[in-house]
Each structure stands twice: as C-alpha cells, then as structure tokens.
Design a protein around this motif. Structure first.
Motif, PDB file in Angstrom:
ATOM      1  N   ILE A  62      -6.735  14.842  25.549  1.00  0.00           N
ATOM      2  CA  ILE A  62      -6.016  14.315  24.390  1.00  0.00           C
ATOM      3  C   ILE A  62      -4.745  13.594  24.820  1.00  0.00           C
ATOM      4  CG2 ILE A  62      -4.865  16.537  24.081  1.00  0.00           C
ATOM      5  CD1 ILE A  62      -4.771  15.965  21.057  1.00  0.00           C
ATOM      6  N   ILE A  63      -4.470  12.523  24.119  1.00  0.00           N
ATOM      7  CA  ILE A  63      -3.179  11.847  24.204  1.00  0.00           C
ATOM      8  C   ILE A  63      -2.757  11.578  22.768  1.00  0.00           C
ATOM      9  CG2 ILE A  63      -1.910   9.768  24.863  1.00  0.00           C
ATOM     10  CD1 ILE A  63      -3.788   9.453  27.226  1.00  0.00           C
ATOM     11  N   SER A  64      -1.525  11.969  22.449  1.00  0.00           N
ATOM     12  CA  SER A  64      -1.037  11.726  21.093  1.00  0.00           C
ATOM     13  C   SER A  64       0.226  10.871  21.139  1.00  0.00           C
ATOM     14  CB  SER A  64      -0.773  13.046  20.364  1.00  0.00           C
ATOM     15  OG  SER A  64       0.130  13.852  21.076  1.00  0.00           O
ATOM     16  N   GLY A  74       3.046  11.575  11.421  1.00  0.00           N
ATOM     17  CA  GLY A  74       2.214  10.398  11.608  1.00  0.00           C
ATOM     18  C   GLY A  74       2.001  10.129  13.087  1.00  0.00           C
ATOM     19  N   GLY A  75       0.883   9.493  13.397  1.00  0.00           N
ATOM     20  CA  GLY A  75       0.630   9.139  14.783  1.00  0.00           C
ATOM     21  C   GLY A  75      -0.826   8.819  15.047  1.00  0.00           C
ATOM     22  N   ASP A  76      -1.067   8.495  16.309  1.00  0.00           N
ATOM     23  CA  ASP A  76      -2.417   8.219  16.793  1.00  0.00           C
ATOM     24  C   ASP A  76      -2.786   9.298  17.801  1.00  0.00           C
ATOM     25  OD1 ASP A  76      -2.667   5.806  15.333  1.00  0.00           O
ATOM     26  OD2 ASP A  76      -1.610   4.706  16.913  1.00  0.00           O
ATOM     27  N   ILE A  77      -3.922   9.931  17.581  1.00  0.00           N
ATOM     28  CA  ILE A  77      -4.391  11.001  18.457  1.00  0.00           C
ATOM     29  C   ILE A  77      -5.726  10.578  19.050  1.00  0.00           C
ATOM     30  CG2 ILE A  77      -5.129  13.411  18.588  1.00  0.00           C
ATOM     31  CD1 ILE A  77      -3.214  13.961  16.215  1.00  0.00           C
ATOM     32  N   PHE A  78      -5.720  10.366  20.361  1.00  0.00           N
ATOM     33  CA  PHE A  78      -6.918   9.957  21.085  1.00  0.00           C
ATOM     34  C   PHE A  78      -7.530  11.184  21.740  1.00  0.00           C
ATOM     35  CE2 PHE A  78      -4.334   6.242  20.715  1.00  0.00           C
ATOM     36  CZ  PHE A  78      -5.214   5.186  20.568  1.00  0.00           C
ATOM     37  N   ILE A  79      -8.815  11.401  21.518  1.00  0.00           N
ATOM     38  CA  ILE A  79      -9.512  12.567  22.062  1.00  0.00           C
ATOM     39  C   ILE A  79     -10.742  12.110  22.832  1.00  0.00           C
ATOM     40  CG2 ILE A  79     -10.800  14.672  21.493  1.00  0.00           C
ATOM     41  CD1 ILE A  79      -8.965  14.957  19.041  1.00  0.00           C
ATOM     42  N   SER A  80     -10.824  12.547  24.087  1.00  0.00           N
ATOM     43  CA  SER A  80     -12.010  12.275  24.891  1.00  0.00           C
ATOM     44  C   SER A  80     -13.049  13.351  24.593  1.00  0.00           C
ATOM     45  CB  SER A  80     -11.687  12.283  26.384  1.00  0.00           C
ATOM     46  OG  SER A  80     -12.903  12.276  27.122  1.00  0.00           O
ATOM     47  N   VAL A  81     -14.112  12.950  23.949  1.00  0.00           N
ATOM     48  CA  VAL A  81     -15.191  13.872  23.614  1.00  0.00           C
ATOM     49  C   VAL A  81     -15.832  14.409  24.897  1.00  0.00           C
ATOM     50  CG1 VAL A  81     -17.398  14.106  22.414  1.00  0.00           C
ATOM     51  CG2 VAL A  81     -15.573  12.704  21.421  1.00  0.00           C
ATOM     52  N   VAL A 102      -8.451  21.110  20.058  1.00  0.00           N
ATOM     53  CA  VAL A 102      -7.808  19.880  20.511  1.00  0.00           C
ATOM     54  C   VAL A 102      -7.333  19.050  19.315  1.00  0.00           C
ATOM     55  CG1 VAL A 102      -8.180  17.717  21.760  1.00  0.00           C
ATOM     56  CG2 VAL A 102      -9.046  19.855  22.695  1.00  0.00           C
ATOM     57  N   ILE A 103      -8.124  19.016  18.265  1.00  0.00           N
ATOM     58  CA  ILE A 103      -7.738  18.279  17.056  1.00  0.00           C
ATOM     59  C   ILE A 103      -6.398  18.781  16.534  1.00  0.00           C
ATOM     60  CG2 ILE A 103      -8.303  18.019  14.590  1.00  0.00           C
ATOM     61  CD1 ILE A 103     -11.253  17.672  15.471  1.00  0.00           C
ATOM     62  N   ILE A 104      -6.226  20.086  16.443  1.00  0.00           N
ATOM     63  CA  ILE A 104      -4.978  20.625  15.891  1.00  0.00           C
ATOM     64  C   ILE A 104      -3.855  20.597  16.923  1.00  0.00           C
ATOM     65  CG2 ILE A 104      -5.172  23.119  16.337  1.00  0.00           C
ATOM     66  CD1 ILE A 104      -4.270  21.370  13.003  1.00  0.00           C
ATOM     67  N   HIS A 105      -4.200  20.607  18.197  1.00  0.00           N
ATOM     68  CA  HIS A 105      -3.212  20.534  19.276  1.00  0.00           C
ATOM     69  C   HIS A 105      -2.313  19.302  19.113  1.00  0.00           C
ATOM     70  CE1 HIS A 105      -1.898  21.299  23.494  1.00  0.00           C
ATOM     71  NE2 HIS A 105      -1.752  19.986  23.516  1.00  0.00           N
ATOM     72  N   GLY A 106      -2.929  18.163  18.826  1.00  0.00           N
ATOM     73  CA  GLY A 106      -2.146  16.944  18.637  1.00  0.00           C
ATOM     74  C   GLY A 106      -1.171  17.046  17.481  1.00  0.00           C
ATOM     75  N   ILE A 107      -1.604  17.664  16.393  1.00  0.00           N
ATOM     76  CA  ILE A 107      -0.743  17.845  15.227  1.00  0.00           C
ATOM     77  C   ILE A 107       0.425  18.775  15.567  1.00  0.00           C
ATOM     78  CG2 ILE A 107      -0.645  18.801  12.878  1.00  0.00           C
ATOM     79  CD1 ILE A 107      -2.124  16.124  13.005  1.00  0.00           C
TER      80      ILE A 107
END
Length: 136
Positions: A62-64, A74-81, A102-107
């Motif tokens: 992840i990169i947020s 607000g932001g962009d959260i990129f996740i490598s599946v 990982v989804i909630i990690h970015g938040i």
C-alpha cells in the motif's frame, strides 16, 4: 465519497459493504468523509509509484497519499493486489481478511496513526483490529 478504481483484473466483491464499513470507521474516529480514491493495481504499478514519489525501490502492499484537511479525510490509496495475496500466504491469513486490513490501514494513516517504529506498528495493528471487528 469513497471511489474504487481498478488498474488490474481484480474487483471487490461487495463494494457497498466495504464502502459503508470505511465510512463507519471514519465517523467512529470523529472524522468527516471527503474524497477517498482506492486504486487496486499490481506490483509493477505500485513499485513505479514507490520509486517515483518515495524514492523506495521495494515492493509494498500500500501507498497512501494524504489530502486530509482538518477533520475531513481525503486521499488516494494505492493497493497492490499481488502483494496482498503474497502477504496473506506468508502470514497464513485469508486473502479477503488481509485485503480488508490493508484497506483500513490507509485510512488509519489519515487519522494520524504511524507504523515506522515497533510501538507505532503495534498500535496500528490494534487499531486495524478494532476497525476489522466492525466489518459485518
């Protein structure tokens, strides 16, 4: 507004359920939901971003990019599946559970939680667990 974007063949099974869960977590931490973009991609896509923006030549899940202003998240959260799937295998986790983590990690990063030190990483894991319990 939470938007899911796909740069790979992967697609979330239940976008509405995940979107509602993220919104619930944001509200529970006392924040307001702004524009949040999730971009699901592969390792190559995320590695390119990691090199270009963070000067890191390593794979990551992840990169947020945080555009939070005050209490509006607000932001962009990129996740490598691909990375999420590999990490799930490595840690003997269900892929869906690892993806949700990982989804909630970015938040959580947008809330101000860090994970660079051992103490911060442990706190981040605790917060992830709290949020994951809300996903029904």
């Amino acid at each position: 507004m939470i938007i899911f974007n796909y740069e790979t063949d992967f697609k979330l099974v239940n976008e509405d359920k995940i979107r509602n869960w993220i919104s619930l977590c944001i509200a529970d931490y006392g924040f307001k939901e702004g524009e949040i973009n999730y971009i699901f991609c592969d390792d190559e896509y995320l590695l390119k971003l990691n090199k270009e923006f963070l000067q890191h030549d390593t794979l990551t899940d992840i990169i947020s990019f945080d555009y939070t202003v005050g209490k509006e998240i607000g932001g962009d959260i990129f996740i490598s599946v691909e990375r999420v799937e590999e990490n799930a295998k490595m840690y003997s986790q269900n892929t869906d559970n690892e993806l949700n983590r990982v989804i909630i990690h970015g938040i959580l990063h947008y809330f101000g939680f860090k994970d660079k030190t051992l103490n911060d990483a442990n706190n981040m894991r605790d917060q992830e667990a709290i949020c994951l319990q809300k996903l029904i």
